[in-house]
Design an enzyme around this catalytic site. Structure first.
Site, PDB file in Angstrom:
ATOM      1  N   SER A   1       0.953  -1.316  -0.174  1.00 26.43           N
ATOM      2  CA  SER A   1       0.012   0.154  -0.090  1.00 26.43           C
ATOM      3  C   SER A   1       0.903   1.217  -0.198  1.00 26.43           C
ATOM      4  CB  SER A   1      -0.976  -0.008   1.231  1.00 26.43           C
ATOM      5  OG  SER A   1      -0.101   0.195   2.319  1.00 26.43           O
TER       6      SER A   1
ATOM      7  N   ASN B   1      -0.147  -2.680  13.704  1.00 29.80           N
ATOM      8  CA  ASN B   1      -1.710  -2.596  13.718  1.00 29.80           C
ATOM      9  C   ASN B   1      -2.323  -1.207  14.559  1.00 29.80           C
ATOM     10  OD1 ASN B   1      -1.580  -5.052  12.585  1.00 29.80           O
ATOM     11  ND2 ASN B   1      -2.249  -6.426  14.226  1.00 29.80           N
TER      12      ASN B   1
ATOM     13  N   THR C   1     -44.436  20.137  -4.722  1.00 31.47           N
ATOM     14  CA  THR C   1     -44.571  18.892  -4.044  1.00 31.47           C
ATOM     15  C   THR C   1     -44.806  18.054  -5.497  1.00 31.47           C
ATOM     16  OG1 THR C   1     -46.831  18.735  -3.429  1.00 31.47           O
ATOM     17  CG2 THR C   1     -45.350  19.491  -1.882  1.00 31.47           C
ATOM     18  N   HIS C   2     -44.072  16.968  -5.531  1.00 30.84           N
ATOM     19  CA  HIS C   2     -44.291  16.098  -6.643  1.00 30.84           C
ATOM     20  C   HIS C   2     -43.835  16.883  -7.818  1.00 30.84           C
ATOM     21  CE1 HIS C   2     -46.107  13.319  -3.885  1.00 30.84           C
ATOM     22  NE2 HIS C   2     -46.937  14.182  -3.603  1.00 30.84           N
TER      23      HIS C   2
ATOM     24  N   LYS D   1     -26.686  27.457 -25.513  1.00 32.55           N
ATOM     25  CA  LYS D   1     -26.839  27.002 -24.298  1.00 32.55           C
ATOM     26  C   LYS D   1     -26.118  27.428 -23.237  1.00 32.55           C
ATOM     27  CE  LYS D   1     -28.202  22.843 -24.096  1.00 32.55           C
ATOM     28  NZ  LYS D   1     -28.376  21.519 -23.717  1.00 32.55           N
TER      29      LYS D   1
ATOM     30  N   ASN E   1     -25.187  25.739 -19.713  1.00 33.75           N
ATOM     31  CA  ASN E   1     -25.599  24.210 -19.071  1.00 33.75           C
ATOM     32  C   ASN E   1     -25.089  24.468 -17.589  1.00 33.75           C
ATOM     33  OD1 ASN E   1     -26.453  22.969 -21.376  1.00 33.75           O
ATOM     34  ND2 ASN E   1     -24.292  22.730 -22.143  1.00 33.75           N
TER      35      ASN E   1
ATOM     36  N   TYR F   1      -6.942  -7.982  13.930  1.00 33.44           N
ATOM     37  CA  TYR F   1      -6.597  -7.029  12.984  1.00 33.44           C
ATOM     38  C   TYR F   1      -6.725  -8.411  11.524  1.00 33.44           C
ATOM     39  CZ  TYR F   1      -4.185  -4.445   9.068  1.00 33.44           C
ATOM     40  OH  TYR F   1      -3.792  -3.905   7.998  1.00 33.44           O
TER      41      TYR F   1
ATOM     42  N   GLN G   1      -7.000  -2.941   5.020  1.00 37.64           N
ATOM     43  CA  GLN G   1      -6.002  -2.154   4.007  1.00 37.64           C
ATOM     44  C   GLN G   1      -6.817  -1.593   2.810  1.00 37.64           C
ATOM     45  OE1 GLN G   1      -2.039  -3.515   2.963  1.00 37.64           O
ATOM     46  NE2 GLN G   1      -2.587  -3.191   0.722  1.00 37.64           N
TER      47      GLN G   1
END
Length: 488
Positions: free
Chosen positions: A27, A110, A155-156, A281, A283, A315, A320
């Site tokens: 790592s 650890n 709403t909706h 346009k 955007n 552990y 990792q």
């Protein structure tokens, strides 16, 4: 086996002899993020070992000097290793000799890696908190300018009732305030030291866990060594808080994209783009990316929880793979929050356009029904009258004649036996509708004024909390630096 098969087998054996497994397990490259954290953890641990007489003062001085050299050289100069912790220790030993290995006395990778992750993540969480504060400040400042700017509420996605720009924006500030609180809570549970747990069963050395916690700015020490070395619930909580915040952000972005489409908000060119082929346009690209960030954060949370699910104590190397989910999320969500803050701060709200749209779809219908109910009619009966009037007006705002005719049909009496003509005319006005809804949390200016005060109070409290935590970390950094300087 033919000679070709023999040759093929030998090639495969050579290929797998210490090759892909070592690379797969490493790592080191990804650990660049916690390089500085590991150096700090090493320094605090060595100072504590020297104070407890576990490591000689001369050895501690040499190790601390080597760590200074390693830090100056940077992550890229580290020797190969499974991870940054091993690589830094190797680099110290190369400079000091075998005594350099004493820096690892009374600890394991650890508890070391757990400390490094917590050390770095807490800073990232504070950065995320800072971005939410900036967004909330933009929302509040814009709301203060539009307390009386009437706009349609939905709403909706259907016209529902008139509201104001301030009321709309403060609805998000309230939600983002809870996001900030969750991030601060996650910080507090992250900022606890696991050092002293070693592999998981503690250490026979006479270590001072509270001292290393103090030098590193941790608020305390985890009480069970097995839990300390293996727990990653702080990652899950942090990523959960970030994901929740990202979902709230996505909602704000979606609303602004829709409002921009309707001409209800004008986004700054800094937060928009033009089409590569259609020059007319504009955007809302940045907000679309903000909206998409939620998907990445939620998928990261799902990946993290799936990795953690069913892991035995203590552990396991699976961990990792867990941490990068949190790094990606905290970076992406913080960046998206900053973009959203900028979009809100620079947007323009066309008041005339919003006022015209506020009455669309007979949005004041509830006000008429409320007026009839206040006059003594059961609300369901009042609802029936207004619903039928809306039906006859074909979705438009009905005139007084239509409302009166429906009242005659439903109630057997003229509408104006219950409410005055003037009052009905007022209830059909979106601005009056907003002003009349002065209950706690409503859109009326006086109700919004209270919400603005509450928002300012929350911002101050969260800002102070952020500042206190930041100052505590800076104080710990200075304390550790002083201890190191006194020995080198």
């Amino acid at each position: 086996m033919t000679s070709n098969e023999e040759s093929s087998g030998v090639v495969r054996r050579d290929r797998f002899s210490g090759g892909p497994a070592r690379e797969f397990m490493s790592s080191l490259a990804a650990d660049e993020r916690i390089f500085a954290a590991d150096v700090a953890v090493d320094r605090a641990h060595v100072v504590m070992l020297e104070e407890r007489g576990i490591v000689e003062s001369a050895v501690a001085a040499d190790v601390l000097a080597a760590l200074e050299d390693v830090e100056a050289a940077g992550h890229g100069a580290l020797p190969d290793g499974e991870d940054v912790h091993e690589a830094i220790e190797t680099a110290v030993i190369e400079r000091v000799g075998p005594d350099g290995g004493k820096m690892h006395t009374a600890r394991s990778r650890n508890d070391e890696v757990a400390a490094c992750i917590r050390y770095r993540l807490r800073r990232d969480l504070l950065s995320a908190v800072e971005s939410t504060l900036a967004l909330r400040e933009a929302l509040v400042e814009t709301a203060e300018e539009h307390v009386e700017t009437v706009m349609p509420g939905y709403t909706h996605l259907q016209p529902a009732q008139p509201t104001t720009v301030a009321h709309f924006l403060l609805s998000y500030e309230a939600a983002f305030a809870r996001d900030t609180a969750r991030l601060l809570d996650a910080y507090d549970r992250t900022n606890v030291s696991p050092l002293g747990a070693a592999a998981f069963a503690g250490t026979p050395f006479d270590v001072d866990c509270e001292r290393t916690a103090e030098l590193l700015g941790f608020d305390g020490v985890l009480g069970n060594s097995m839990d300390a070395s293996s727990a990653r619930d702080f990652l899950a909580e942090s990523l959960s808080a970030l994901s929740t915040h990202a979902v709230t952000l996505s909602g704000l972005a979606e609303d602004l994209v829709i409002f921009a489409n309707k001409g209800y908000v004008d986004l700054s060119d800094d937060y928009s783009s033009t089409s590569s082929i259609m020059p007319q346009k504009v955007n809302p690209d940045t907000l679309e990316l903000v909206r998409a960030t939620a998907g990445d954060a939620v998928s990261g949370l799902n990946g993290l929880l799936t990795t953690l699910k069913g892991l035995p104590r203590a552990y396991n190397r699976d961990l990792q793979r867990a941490t990068p989910h949190a790094w990606r999320a905290v970076d992406d969500v913080s960046a998206a929050t900053e973009v959203a803050a900028g979009a809100v701060a620079t947007a323009e709200w066309p008041e005339e356009t919003l006022a015209d749209a506020a009455s669309e779809g007979f949005s004041t219908a509830t006000g008429v029904a409320d007026a009839l109910a206040m006059a003594g009619l059961p609300f369901r009966t009042a609802h029936e009258v207004v619903a039928e009037a809306a039906n006859r007006a074909d979705g438009e705002t009905p005139d007084l004649a239509t409302l009166d005719a429906v009242a005659e049909d439903v109630l057997g009496d003229t509408l104006f036996e219950y409410v005055s003509r003037e009052h009905v005319e007022r209830t059909l006005d979106p601005a009056y509708s907003v002003a009349s809804r002065d209950s706690a949390g409503g859109p009326a200016p006086e109700a919004v004024a209270t919400q603005l005060d509450d928002a300012a109070g929350r911002l101050d409290a969260h800002g102070e909390g952020h500042a206190e935590r930041t100052a505590a970390l800076e104080s710990a950094d200075e304390k550790l630096a002083a201890e190191v300087n006194a020995r080198v």
